[in-house]
Write an enzyme that holds these catalytic residues in place. Structure first.
Site, PDB file in Angstrom:
ATOM      1  N   ARG A 215       0.827  -1.224   0.000  1.00  0.00           N
ATOM      2  CA  ARG A 215       0.000   0.000   0.000  1.00  0.00           C
ATOM      3  C   ARG A 215       0.863   1.278   0.000  1.00  0.00           C
ATOM      4  NH1 ARG A 215      -3.008  -3.742  -0.334  1.00  0.00           N
ATOM      5  NH2 ARG A 215      -5.079  -3.932   0.569  1.00  0.00           N
TER       6      ARG A 215
ATOM      7  N   SER B 122     -10.294  -1.026   4.551  1.00  0.00           N
ATOM      8  CA  SER B 122      -9.403  -1.270   5.700  1.00  0.00           C
ATOM      9  C   SER B 122      -8.890   0.054   6.232  1.00  0.00           C
ATOM     10  CB  SER B 122      -8.189  -2.089   5.260  1.00  0.00           C
ATOM     11  OG  SER B 122      -8.585  -3.304   4.708  1.00  0.00           O
TER      12      SER B 122
ATOM     13  N   GLU C 185      -4.007   2.930   7.158  1.00  0.00           N
ATOM     14  CA  GLU C 185      -3.848   2.682   5.729  1.00  0.00           C
ATOM     15  C   GLU C 185      -4.519   3.821   4.972  1.00  0.00           C
ATOM     16  OE1 GLU C 185      -5.253   0.266   2.029  1.00  0.00           O
ATOM     17  OE2 GLU C 185      -6.464   1.217   3.532  1.00  0.00           O
TER      18      GLU C 185
HETATM   19  N1  EPU Z   1     -10.116 -11.565  10.596  1.00  0.00           N
HETATM   20  C1  EPU Z   1     -10.543 -11.482  11.918  1.00  0.00           C
HETATM   21  N2  EPU Z   1     -11.620 -10.698  12.202  1.00  0.00           N
HETATM   22  C2  EPU Z   1     -12.301 -10.010  11.246  1.00  0.00           C
HETATM   23  C3  EPU Z   1     -11.880 -10.115   9.898  1.00  0.00           C
HETATM   24  C4  EPU Z   1     -10.779 -10.886   9.597  1.00  0.00           C
HETATM   25  O1  EPU Z   1      -9.994 -12.092  12.806  1.00  0.00           O
HETATM   26  O2  EPU Z   1     -13.243  -9.294  11.606  1.00  0.00           O
HETATM   27  C5  EPU Z   1      -8.911 -12.362  10.294  1.00  0.00           C
HETATM   28  C6  EPU Z   1      -9.243 -13.720   9.762  1.00  0.00           C
HETATM   29  O3  EPU Z   1      -8.325 -14.631  10.282  1.00  0.00           O
HETATM   30  C7  EPU Z   1      -8.991 -13.604   8.267  1.00  0.00           C
HETATM   31  C8  EPU Z   1      -7.849 -12.604   8.254  1.00  0.00           C
HETATM   32  O4  EPU Z   1      -8.131 -11.719   9.344  1.00  0.00           O
HETATM   33  O5  EPU Z   1      -8.641 -14.826   7.731  1.00  0.00           O
HETATM   34  C9  EPU Z   1      -7.735 -11.804   6.971  1.00  0.00           C
HETATM   35  O6  EPU Z   1      -8.990 -11.193   6.689  1.00  0.00           O
HETATM   36  P1  EPU Z   1      -9.364 -10.712   5.210  1.00  0.00           P
HETATM   37  O7  EPU Z   1      -9.181 -11.801   4.226  1.00  0.00           O
HETATM   38  O8  EPU Z   1     -10.711 -10.068   5.282  1.00  0.00           O
HETATM   39  O9  EPU Z   1      -8.249  -9.648   4.882  1.00  0.00           O
HETATM   40  P2  EPU Z   1      -7.558  -8.442   5.682  1.00  0.00           P
HETATM   41  O10 EPU Z   1      -6.135  -8.814   5.944  1.00  0.00           O
HETATM   42  O11 EPU Z   1      -8.366  -8.009   6.855  1.00  0.00           O
HETATM   43  C10 EPU Z   1      -6.658  -7.366   3.467  1.00  0.00           C
HETATM   44  C11 EPU Z   1      -6.691  -6.037   2.789  1.00  0.00           C
HETATM   45  C12 EPU Z   1      -8.052  -5.808   2.150  1.00  0.00           C
HETATM   46  C13 EPU Z   1      -8.305  -6.913   1.142  1.00  0.00           C
HETATM   47  C14 EPU Z   1      -8.256  -8.254   1.891  1.00  0.00           C
HETATM   48  C15 EPU Z   1      -8.430  -9.447   0.986  1.00  0.00           C
HETATM   49  C16 EPU Z   1      -5.135  -4.643   4.024  1.00  0.00           C
HETATM   50  C17 EPU Z   1      -4.959  -3.451   4.918  1.00  0.00           C
HETATM   51  N3  EPU Z   1      -6.386  -4.983   3.734  1.00  0.00           N
HETATM   52  O12 EPU Z   1      -7.589  -7.299   4.552  1.00  0.00           O
HETATM   53  O13 EPU Z   1      -7.992  -4.576   1.439  1.00  0.00           O
HETATM   54  O14 EPU Z   1      -9.563  -6.760   0.510  1.00  0.00           O
HETATM   55  O15 EPU Z   1      -6.964  -8.386   2.545  1.00  0.00           O
HETATM   56  O16 EPU Z   1      -7.269  -9.671   0.263  1.00  0.00           O
HETATM   57  O17 EPU Z   1      -4.142  -5.211   3.591  1.00  0.00           O
HETATM   58  C18 EPU Z   1      -8.387  -2.247   1.687  1.00  0.00           C
HETATM   59  O18 EPU Z   1      -7.178  -2.092   1.486  1.00  0.00           O
HETATM   60  O19 EPU Z   1      -9.155  -1.268   1.898  1.00  0.00           O
HETATM   61  C19 EPU Z   1      -8.931  -3.590   1.709  1.00  0.00           C
HETATM   62  C20 EPU Z   1     -10.217  -3.842   1.957  1.00  0.00           C
END
Ligand code: EPU
Length: 339
Positions: free
Chosen positions: A166, A238, A334
């Protein structure tokens, strides 16, 4: 002649739904128009904020004392192609998901995992958007800009953009020095599915064949189930970056928190989902006045209606301090905070 408007409400131009006002606001439809705006004496010395949908911004004061710029360059052109791949150029004002839809429709591989990411092409280039195992930088050939000082057009090959998680040279220190006008993408005519993220492969196979349409539809489905529709609930996706820690530190954490999810990051480091840390601290679904934490994705802060930028920022600070107290991990925003 392009008009530079004064005192324009930004309510429509930020997905958090914060009612801030821009001192100056202008939309351009060509490079010549952009140069005219930047050359105008009224705005020459002011900060510049290029805005697409404002899907990654939080305005924390009532006024932005600068010029908000909107790109109306929205065309897609094929620059060159062979049997294997092609170079597509897309204007910075094109909606990102319209670009992805176009590539999927035409059978070009590379952008499909980034389906439904909000914002415009220009913002994707600044932010190095990423989702489901693919980042913007993986499919970019070069970024075209107008350099603010010289008003000269520049073509930056992907290496010159210094893309990281990012981040890019368009963010941070040099922010505002380059205005992105278009992006050239390198896409494949042959299948290149990237299904390594989480349970993505299983979810696509449940839908049917591994093809562009099914990958796009699966990702749209996952995103719709987790992330708020910003037309109904203000948010900027995010709010924090996922923190990256050393392998050694991660091993210590694992003894205390055996369920801690994690991913391998660059140079042997470990990325921890900030959403998990925030949820562990009890914030998921919490509401403080009009600001809140999304009930399905703890990394997403929301405006339940009429929240001030400062209220969202205060909630973000409270989350940062409780995560820091519990885990001794610093969460960095972010979202770009403009105030
Ligand atoms: N999780 C939790 N609680 C929650 C949600 C998620 O514990 O409420 C844990 C779960 O273990 C899950 C893991 O977090 O497996 C990852 O969650 P998710 O796949 O939703 O991804 P993220 O790491 O929270 C990142 C990006 C998102 C992108 C998703 C999918 C960043 C800052 N965010 O989120 O990007 O859509 O991966 O690849 O890297 C954005 O940048 O605005 C954004 C939405």
């Amino acid at each position: 002649m392009t008009t530079i408007k004064r005192k324009v409400s930004l309510l429509e131009y930020n997905t958090f739904g914060i009612d801030a006002t821009a001192e100056y606001f202008a939309e351009y439809h060509s490079i010549a128009e952009l140069r005219d705006i930047l050359h105008d004496a009224k705005v020459q010395s002011l900060p510049v904020l290029p805005v697409g949908c404002g899907s990654n911004l939080l305005f924390t004061s009532d006024n932005f004392e600068g010029v908000v710029l909107r790109s109306g360059i929205r065309d897609i052109n094929c620059v060159r192609e062979n049997d294997e791949e092609l170079i597509l150029e897309a204007g910075s004002g094109l909606m990102w998901d319209d670009f992805v839809a176009y590539t999927v429709e035409k059978g070009f591989w590379g952008a499909e995992n980034l389906s439904l990411v909000p914002g415009v092409v220009g913002a994707a280039a600044v932010q190095n958007i990423g989702a489901y195992g693919v980042e913007f930088k993986d499919i970019v050939q070069s970024v075209k800009t107008i350099e603010r000082k010289s008003l000269e057009p520049r073509t930056l090959p992907v290496e010159a953009c210094r893309y990281g998680y990012r981040s890019s040279i368009f963010k941070q220190k040099t922010h505002g020095q380059h205005i992105v006008t278009s992006v050239q993408f390198r896409l494949s005519k042959h299948p290149r599915p990237q299904l390594g993220y989480g349970h993505l492969e299983a979810a696509v196979r449940e839908r049917g064949k591994v093809n562009l349409r099914n990958i796009r539809e699966t990702i749209i489905g996952i995103r719709r189930s987790k992330l708020p529709d910003t037309r109904q609930t203000g948010s900027a996706g995010s709010f924090f970056l996922n923190p990256v820690i050393s392998e050694e530190r991660f091993r210590e954490f694992l003894q205390k928190y055996p369920a801690m999810p994690h991913y391998t990051a660059e140079s042997g480091k470990v990325k921890i989902p900030a959403a998990w840390l925030i949820e562990y601290c009890g914030w998921k679904g919490k509401r403080v006045g009009a600001a809140g934490v999304h009930e399905h994705q703890a990394l997403v802060l929301v405006n339940h209606g009429g929240a001030k930028g400062q209220e969202i920022l205060q909630l973000a600070r409270d989350i940062q301090s409780s995560v820091s107290k519990q885990f001794d991990i610093r969460l960095d925003p972010e979202v770009e905070i403009i105030g």
